[in-house]
Structure formats: structure tokens, C-alpha cells
Motif scaffolding. Structure first.
Motif, PDB file in Angstrom:
ATOM      1  N   SER A 117       0.839  -1.191   0.000  1.00  0.00           N
ATOM      2  CA  SER A 117       0.000   0.000   0.000  1.00  0.00           C
ATOM      3  C   SER A 117       0.871   1.238   0.000  1.00  0.00           C
ATOM      4  N   GLU A 118       0.232   2.362  -0.220  1.00  0.00           N
ATOM      5  CA  GLU A 118       0.963   3.619  -0.216  1.00  0.00           C
ATOM      6  C   GLU A 118       1.529   3.881   1.162  1.00  0.00           C
ATOM      7  N   PHE A 119       2.626   4.594   1.171  1.00  0.00           N
ATOM      8  CA  PHE A 119       3.189   5.035   2.436  1.00  0.00           C
ATOM      9  C   PHE A 119       2.188   5.978   3.093  1.00  0.00           C
ATOM     10  N   GLU A 120       1.937   5.762   4.339  1.00  0.00           N
ATOM     11  CA  GLU A 120       0.940   6.553   5.039  1.00  0.00           C
ATOM     12  C   GLU A 120       1.586   7.398   6.117  1.00  0.00           C
ATOM     13  N   ILE A 121       0.973   8.506   6.370  1.00  0.00           N
ATOM     14  CA  ILE A 121       1.382   9.372   7.473  1.00  0.00           C
ATOM     15  C   ILE A 121       0.291   9.305   8.517  1.00  0.00           C
ATOM     16  N   PRO A 122       0.585   8.944   9.709  1.00  0.00           N
ATOM     17  CA  PRO A 122       1.865   8.527  10.235  1.00  0.00           C
ATOM     18  C   PRO A 122       2.235   7.135   9.734  1.00  0.00           C
ATOM     19  N   PRO A 123       3.522   6.790   9.822  1.00  0.00           N
ATOM     20  CA  PRO A 123       3.955   5.483   9.313  1.00  0.00           C
ATOM     21  C   PRO A 123       3.551   4.349  10.245  1.00  0.00           C
ATOM     22  N   MET A 124       2.316   4.295  10.537  1.00  0.00           N
ATOM     23  CA  MET A 124       1.767   3.217  11.349  1.00  0.00           C
ATOM     24  C   MET A 124       0.388   2.926  10.814  1.00  0.00           C
ATOM     25  N   GLN A 125      -0.149   1.842  11.240  1.00  0.00           N
ATOM     26  CA  GLN A 125      -1.473   1.499  10.738  1.00  0.00           C
ATOM     27  C   GLN A 125      -2.475   1.612  11.851  1.00  0.00           C
ATOM     28  N   ASP A 126      -3.282   0.620  12.019  1.00  0.00           N
ATOM     29  CA  ASP A 126      -4.374   0.726  12.974  1.00  0.00           C
ATOM     30  C   ASP A 126      -3.904   0.601  14.418  1.00  0.00           C
ATOM     31  N   ILE A 127      -2.947  -0.283  14.633  1.00  0.00           N
ATOM     32  CA  ILE A 127      -2.454  -0.514  15.985  1.00  0.00           C
ATOM     33  C   ILE A 127      -0.936  -0.615  15.936  1.00  0.00           C
ATOM     34  N   LEU A 128      -0.302  -0.032  16.912  1.00  0.00           N
ATOM     35  CA  LEU A 128       1.150  -0.122  17.050  1.00  0.00           C
ATOM     36  C   LEU A 128       1.444  -0.678  18.446  1.00  0.00           C
TER      37      LEU A 128
ATOM     38  N   VAL B 102       0.178   0.092  23.766  1.00  0.00           N
ATOM     39  CA  VAL B 102      -0.460  -0.135  22.477  1.00  0.00           C
ATOM     40  C   VAL B 102      -1.046   1.201  22.042  1.00  0.00           C
ATOM     41  N   VAL B 103      -0.806   1.544  20.791  1.00  0.00           N
ATOM     42  CA  VAL B 103      -1.381   2.763  20.233  1.00  0.00           C
ATOM     43  C   VAL B 103      -2.471   2.326  19.257  1.00  0.00           C
ATOM     44  N   VAL B 104      -3.687   2.745  19.528  1.00  0.00           N
ATOM     45  CA  VAL B 104      -4.848   2.258  18.786  1.00  0.00           C
ATOM     46  C   VAL B 104      -5.543   3.421  18.091  1.00  0.00           C
TER      47      VAL B 104
END
Length: 120
Positions: free
Chosen positions: A22-33, A71-73
Motif C-alpha cells: 500500500s501507499e506510504f501513510e502518514i503517520p507510518p503506522m497502521q491501525d495498531i502499534l 499499544v497505540v490504537v
């Protein structure tokens, strides 16, 4: 699920590899970190990062866990499923592959199924 062959008695092991590009997203995280306890970046640094690029979109949940410190949600996920329901599932699965030095990101897809009956 492991299967044994009758001749070797060795369990059959398989790995499915799914690749999502997928495209690089800002922020470079997805749904959960997931932030490991000995990860190179801590929860406060993650908070500054997400607040700088996506203010008010993520919630940081501190954990009392053997592997993860926090956890970052994405908050939009928590509107679909309360964190008391979501976090135990994703933490259990992530804990199977992570160690305390990792920062692991996860993409989560939640589908709500509703079936209702109406009187005719």
C-alpha cells in the motif's frame, strides 16, 4: 493446525504468506502499534509522533504485560469495538510473534454482522 503424515510422524508445517502493498501513510503506522518494553522507541515518543502528524486520531493504552509496554490504537476502531474486547485479541496474537524489543504494527479489519428479525 498441524497434521501428521503416517509414514514420517513429523508434523506438517505450513506458512501462508500474505503480502499487502500500500501507499506510504502518514503517520507510518497502521491501525495498531505495539511498543515492546525494550523497544528503541517508547510510548511517549510514539505519542509525540502521532500527535504531530495525526492529532486526536490515536489513543495510547499503557499495558501491564510481559512483552508490550503500550499499544497505540486508532480511535475509530474503538468506536466499532470497545478496547476491552479488541485489545485482548490483538495482544494475544501479536504476542505470538513479537518480542520485547520490537515495535510492531498491525492492520485491523473489523466487520460488524447484524441479523435482525422483523414481524410480518
Amino acid at each position: 493446525m498441524a497434521q501428521e503424515t503416517s509414514s514420517s510422524r513429523e508434523p506438517l508445517r505450513k506458512a501462508d504468506v500474505n503480502i499487502k502493498l500500500s501507499e506510504f501513510e502518514i503517520p507510518p503506522m497502521q491501525d495498531i502499534l505495539f511498543v515492546g518494553k525494550k523497544a528503541p522507541i517508547g510510548p511517549e515518543a510514539v505519542r509525540r509522533m502521532v500527535d504531530a502528524v495525526s492529532p486526536e486520531q490515536y489513543e495510547i493504552v499503557r499495558l501491564n504485560h510481559e512483552t508490550f509496554e503500550a499499544v497505540v490504537v486508532k480511535k475509530s476502531l474503538l468506536r466499532l469495538l470497545p478496547k476491552e474486547k479488541l485489545l485482548p485479541v490483538v495482544i494475544e496474537e501479536s504476542n505470538r510473534i513479537a518480542d520485547d524489543k520490537m515495535v510492531l504494527k498491525a492492520q485491523i479489519n473489523i466487520t460488524i454482522q447484524v441479523s435482525r428479525t422483523v414481524d410480518l
